[in-house]
Design an enzyme around this catalytic site. Structure first.
Site, PDB file in Angstrom:
ATOM      1  N   ASP A  54       0.835  -1.202   0.000  1.00  0.00           N
ATOM      2  CA  ASP A  54       0.000   0.000   0.000  1.00  0.00           C
ATOM      3  C   ASP A  54       0.869   1.251   0.000  1.00  0.00           C
ATOM      4  O   ASP A  54       2.081   1.179   0.155  1.00  0.00           O
ATOM      5  CB  ASP A  54      -0.981  -0.001   1.194  1.00  0.00           C
ATOM      6  CG  ASP A  54      -0.307  -0.362   2.506  1.00  0.00           C
ATOM      7  OD1 ASP A  54       0.926  -0.240   2.601  1.00  0.00           O
ATOM      8  OD2 ASP A  54      -1.021  -0.768   3.439  1.00  0.00           O
ATOM      9  N   HIS A  86      -7.313  -4.649   9.883  1.00  0.00           N
ATOM     10  CA  HIS A  86      -7.063  -4.407   8.453  1.00  0.00           C
ATOM     11  C   HIS A  86      -5.835  -5.169   7.958  1.00  0.00           C
ATOM     12  O   HIS A  86      -4.946  -5.517   8.734  1.00  0.00           O
ATOM     13  CB  HIS A  86      -6.955  -2.906   8.137  1.00  0.00           C
ATOM     14  CG  HIS A  86      -5.738  -2.213   8.663  1.00  0.00           C
ATOM     15  ND1 HIS A  86      -5.762  -0.927   9.153  1.00  0.00           N
ATOM     16  CD2 HIS A  86      -4.442  -2.612   8.760  1.00  0.00           C
ATOM     17  CE1 HIS A  86      -4.541  -0.580   9.520  1.00  0.00           C
ATOM     18  NE2 HIS A  86      -3.725  -1.574   9.292  1.00  0.00           N
TER      19      HIS A  86
HETATM   20  P1  PGA Z   1       2.431  -1.889  12.202  1.00  0.00           P
HETATM   21  O1  PGA Z   1       1.273  -1.819  11.151  1.00  0.00           O
HETATM   22  O2  PGA Z   1       3.401  -2.912  11.728  1.00  0.00           O
HETATM   23  O3  PGA Z   1       3.032  -0.509  12.195  1.00  0.00           O
HETATM   24  O4  PGA Z   1       1.827  -2.236  13.518  1.00  0.00           O
HETATM   25  C1  PGA Z   1       0.643  -2.983  10.713  1.00  0.00           C
HETATM   26  C2  PGA Z   1      -0.570  -2.610   9.906  1.00  0.00           C
HETATM   27  O5  PGA Z   1      -1.187  -1.566  10.209  1.00  0.00           O
HETATM   28  O6  PGA Z   1      -0.918  -3.351   8.982  1.00  0.00           O
END
Ligand code: PGA
Length: 235
Positions: free
Chosen positions: A67, A128
């Protein structure tokens, strides 16, 4: 589904880096789907160290990032493009032209590239995957989406101000992710434990986008103890 519960974040990262390395040794021309965020940082460091030691090579590897924030230039220090260059790509022997980010015709580009062999994924506190927030359809393709409030809150730690977090993003869709031949999920910390248990043990529902991985045939999950805290079964 294969589950590893490691003692801490470092052990989780070592396990992830070892799995990705073995994968690359078996298929040096692998197509990788890669996430950003805090969770993969140590894994990326370990991979770059392995590459420096000559244990693995990315010379034939293609990467497709999961993304990106809409409208941020690749050199904007908040962009995921910048993050990947900084944390991984500048430290390994990968060819720049083999790093792809979700802009135009992404699903077609992935298919032309041979499809994703191994998709690495984090999980958001709201369940998500990529920026597919709760309510995202399971047949969604790469598209523009809006961040959920909880994600804006979480991601504000990378910005000076919460209002600076871009609201609009472009993300691989859930169908795009599910087309990967293998999926490797990493999650660390108590604040992920509820999302992890809903994703792995709960009802498969668009309200918890990560729950769709229960339907994938080749999934490896690596958690640290805190992220595994809410799991009821040993799976
Ligand atoms: P993070 O994000 O690794 O910063 O916890 C994971 C995500 O939001 O998919």
């Amino acid at each position: 589904m294969k589950l590893y519960i490691e003692k801490d974040y470092n052990a989780l990262s070592e396990r992830a880096a070892d799995i990705i390395s073995s994968f690359l040794k078996e298929k040096p021309e692998a197509v990788l789907g890669l996430p950003t965020g805090s969770t993969p940082i140590r894994t990326y460091e370990l991979l770059s160290e392995k590459c420096k030691r000559g244990e693995i090579s990315f010379k034939k590897v293609k990467t497709f990032n999961l993304d990106e924030y809409s409208k941020l230039s690749p050199v904007d220090k908040h962009s995921y493009h910048y993050f990947m260059d900084n944390v991984l790509f500048s430290k390994i022997d990968i060819k720049k032209e083999n790093n792809f980010f979700p802009y135009e015709k992404y699903d077609e580009k992935i298919e032309k590239g041979g499809g994703i062999d191994l998709q690495v994924l984090g999980i958001g506190r709201d369940g998500h995957i990529g920026f597919n927030e709760p309510g995202s359809e399971f047949d969604s393709k790469t598209r523009e989406t809006f961040l959920a409030e909880e994600t804006i809150e979480d991601n504000s730690r990378f910005f000076n101000n919460k209002k600076d977090v871009p609201r609009k993003t472009i993300t691989m869709g859930i169908e795009t992710i599910m087309k990967a031949k293998n999926i490797l999920v990493i999650a660390s910390g108590e604040n992920k434990s509820e999302a992890v248990s809903k994703a792995l043990e709960g009802k498969i529902s668009t309200e918890v986008p990560a729950s769709i991985i229960q339907r994938h045939k080749n999934v490896i999950i690596i958690l640290d103890k805190e992220a595994a805290n809410n799991l009821k079964t040993g799976l």
